[in-house]
Scaffold this active site. Structure first.
Site, PDB file in Angstrom:
ATOM      1  CE  LYS A   1       4.483   6.021  -1.005  1.00  0.00           C
ATOM      2  NZ  LYS A   1       3.442   5.037  -1.122  1.00  0.00           N
TER       3      LYS A   1
ATOM      4  CE  LYS B   1      12.632   3.044  -4.381  1.00  0.00           C
ATOM      5  NZ  LYS B   1      11.391   2.370  -4.485  1.00  0.00           N
TER       6      LYS B   1
ATOM      7  CE  LYS C   1      10.346  -2.070   2.628  1.00  0.00           C
ATOM      8  NZ  LYS C   1       9.747  -2.462   1.377  1.00  0.00           N
TER       9      LYS C   1
HETATM   10  P1  TYM Z   1       4.746   1.561  -4.076  1.00  0.00           P
HETATM   11  O1  TYM Z   1       3.577   1.951  -3.263  1.00  0.00           O
HETATM   12  O2  TYM Z   1       6.094   1.565  -3.437  1.00  0.00           O
HETATM   13  O3  TYM Z   1       4.849   2.451  -5.349  1.00  0.00           O
HETATM   14  C1  TYM Z   1       3.736   2.609  -6.199  1.00  0.00           C
HETATM   15  C2  TYM Z   1       4.166   2.723  -7.637  1.00  0.00           C
HETATM   16  O4  TYM Z   1       5.054   3.835  -7.796  1.00  0.00           O
HETATM   17  C3  TYM Z   1       6.246   3.403  -8.413  1.00  0.00           C
HETATM   18  N1  TYM Z   1       7.367   4.170  -7.871  1.00  0.00           N
HETATM   19  C4  TYM Z   1       8.295   4.747  -8.619  1.00  0.00           C
HETATM   20  N2  TYM Z   1       8.458   4.795  -9.950  1.00  0.00           N
HETATM   21  C5  TYM Z   1       9.511   5.480 -10.433  1.00  0.00           C
HETATM   22  N3  TYM Z   1      10.408   6.132  -9.626  1.00  0.00           N
HETATM   23  C6  TYM Z   1      10.287   6.112  -8.294  1.00  0.00           C
HETATM   24  N4  TYM Z   1      11.149   6.774  -7.529  1.00  0.00           N
HETATM   25  C7  TYM Z   1       9.191   5.398  -7.729  1.00  0.00           C
HETATM   26  N5  TYM Z   1       8.770   5.162  -6.452  1.00  0.00           N
HETATM   27  C8  TYM Z   1       7.659   4.400  -6.558  1.00  0.00           C
HETATM   28  C9  TYM Z   1       6.380   1.934  -8.070  1.00  0.00           C
HETATM   29  O5  TYM Z   1       7.193   1.272  -9.030  1.00  0.00           O
HETATM   30  C10 TYM Z   1       4.949   1.494  -8.117  1.00  0.00           C
HETATM   31  O6  TYM Z   1       4.571   1.203  -9.450  1.00  0.00           O
HETATM   32  N6  TYM Z   1       4.360  -3.376  -4.290  1.00  0.00           N
HETATM   33  C11 TYM Z   1       3.851  -2.157  -4.858  1.00  0.00           C
HETATM   34  C12 TYM Z   1       2.350  -2.000  -4.724  1.00  0.00           C
HETATM   35  C13 TYM Z   1       1.597  -3.149  -5.269  1.00  0.00           C
HETATM   36  C14 TYM Z   1       1.375  -3.479  -6.641  1.00  0.00           C
HETATM   37  C15 TYM Z   1       0.619  -4.657  -6.635  1.00  0.00           C
HETATM   38  C16 TYM Z   1       1.725  -2.863  -7.839  1.00  0.00           C
HETATM   39  C17 TYM Z   1       0.993  -4.110  -4.520  1.00  0.00           C
HETATM   40  N7  TYM Z   1       0.408  -5.014  -5.333  1.00  0.00           N
HETATM   41  C18 TYM Z   1       0.206  -5.268  -7.821  1.00  0.00           C
HETATM   42  C19 TYM Z   1       1.338  -3.490  -9.016  1.00  0.00           C
HETATM   43  C20 TYM Z   1       0.582  -4.658  -9.000  1.00  0.00           C
HETATM   44  C21 TYM Z   1       4.511  -1.010  -4.127  1.00  0.00           C
HETATM   45  O7  TYM Z   1       4.964  -1.143  -3.027  1.00  0.00           O
HETATM   46  O8  TYM Z   1       4.485   0.161  -4.772  1.00  0.00           O
END
Ligand code: TYM
Length: 333
Positions: free
Chosen positions: A199, A196, A113
């Site tokens: 967004k 990967k 970031k």
């Molecule tokens: P976020 O919003 O970036 O993504 C949500 C979930 O999608 C998965 N993901 C992917 N998996 C495989 N390939 C990809 N290209 C890909 N892009 C996204 C992420 O691994 C995630 O599981 N910090 C987290 C949100 C969060 C969270 C939590 C998750 C906040 N608190 C507590 C679990 C438990 C996040 O930014 O995910």
């Protein structure tokens, strides 16, 4: 009941893409009838990027709609919005007291970031993993369905939970681990040939669950390829390997084998390969796209789901916070 507890969330920063679905949401939907599940929309985490109130609200609604469209059942699980549960913010504060600058600065996601957004290195970004640990520990979860990119955050959640336990000399928080039904944690590649699906990885990299068939065809047709293999059974360059990875996820084994064989014989036509990939993406996302459109206009239903979820989540969170306060020493006279 002695079911293990599951917690997972998705940031409310935009529509869900197939990386989110195959990396995390698909496992959620499979877990909901086996475990005690809490799925939430991480709108506090979304504040690190400073959304306008309208964008924040719109994105929270969109993620809620898409969660439901993917098959998360509000009767079987608890679906809620993170900011509806203030106990999470309270636990975040307590955990912050034992989270150290050095370890937070070393986190890969923080370093990424800082590199991509040097003008907005705020404290919320630094302590992002602490808030995530609070999300998980507040329900004393042990299983967290997430994609590969969240593995380090889970390790930090274990560190913070264990540190709390040691500090207050109490075996209070259990250790949470990343979970998937697949052999390994999933990393879905994007269409830009580089890494990967995400967004914030640039226009055209991600295929969203709400994308129309025309948009999916257009995005896939523009995916990066090369001029083709120059020897039999040659190792694939990253961009091509990524497209094959995507095909592995959305297509049948026969289809995948057919194109593997064509590639190995140097007979592959990328035009045909991408057309097939696009059609299979359309087919796998179709049921969700239809449901998204149905649910999005049902405001009464969405409001009912959010209210019911907040009540259930707070019930669990309040129990933990009460015990945590007692352990810390906030006691009545
Ligand atoms: P976020 O919003 O970036 O993504 C949500 C979930 O999608 C998965 N993901 C992917 N998996 C495989 N390939 C990809 N290209 C890909 N892009 C996204 C992420 O691994 C995630 O599981 N910090 C987290 C949100 C969060 C969270 C939590 C998750 C906040 N608190 C507590 C679990 C438990 C996040 O930014 O995910």
């Amino acid at each position: 009941m002695n079911k293990e507890t599951v917690v997972s969330g998705i940031r409310s920063t935009g529509n869900l893409h197939i990386g989110n679905y195959y990396g995390a949401v698909k496992s959620f939907t499979q877990m909901q009838h086996e475990y005690d599940c809490f799925f939430f929309i991480a709108d506090l985490h979304a504040l690190t990027t400073h959304p306008t109130p309208q964008d924040l609200h719109g994105n929270v609604k969109q993620v809620l709609v898409e969660y439901l469209a993917c098959g998360i059942d509000p009767e079987a699980t608890t679906i809620y919005i993170q900011s509806d549960v203030p106990e999470i913010a309270e636990l975040y504060l307590y955990l912050n007291m034992n989270a150290y600058m050095g370890e937070l600065e070393r986190s890969t996601s923080f370093k990424d970031k800082v590199r991509s957004n040097p003008d907005n290195v705020n404290a919320g970004l630094l302590t992002y993993p602490v808030l995530m640990a609070a999300d998980i520990l507040i329900h004393k979860a042990t299983k967290v369905p997430v994609g590969k990119d969240q593995e380090q955050h889970l390790e930090m959640a274990r560190t913070f939970g264990n540190r709390f336990n040691r500090m207050y000399n109490h075996d209070y928080f259990p250790e949470p681990y990343a979970f998937t039904y697949a052999k390994n944690l999933v990393k879905v590649p994007g269409l830009d040939g580089k890494g990967k699906m995400g967004k914030s990885e640039g226009e055209g990299n991600a295929v969203y669950l709400s994308d129309t068939p025309e948009i999916i065809r257009k995005k896939v047709s523009r995916a990066v390829t090369d001029s083709g293999p120059t020897s039999e059974f040659q190792e694939k360059p990253e961009a091509i390997q990524n497209l094959f990875e995507l095909m592995k996820i959305v297509s049948s084994e026969d289809t995948l084998n057919h194109f593997e064989e064509q590639y190995n014989k140097m007979a592959i036509r990328y035009g045909d390969f991408k057309k097939q990939l696009a059609e299979d993406m359309i087919l796998t996302t179709e049921p969700m796209r239809v449901r998204i459109n149905e649910i999005a206009s049902d405001t009464d239903y969405l409001s009912k789901v959010a209210k019911q979820g907040a009540l259930k989540a707070r019930d669990s969170a309040q129990k933990t916070i009460k015990e945590v306060r007692e352990l810390i020493g906030f006691r009545a006279f």
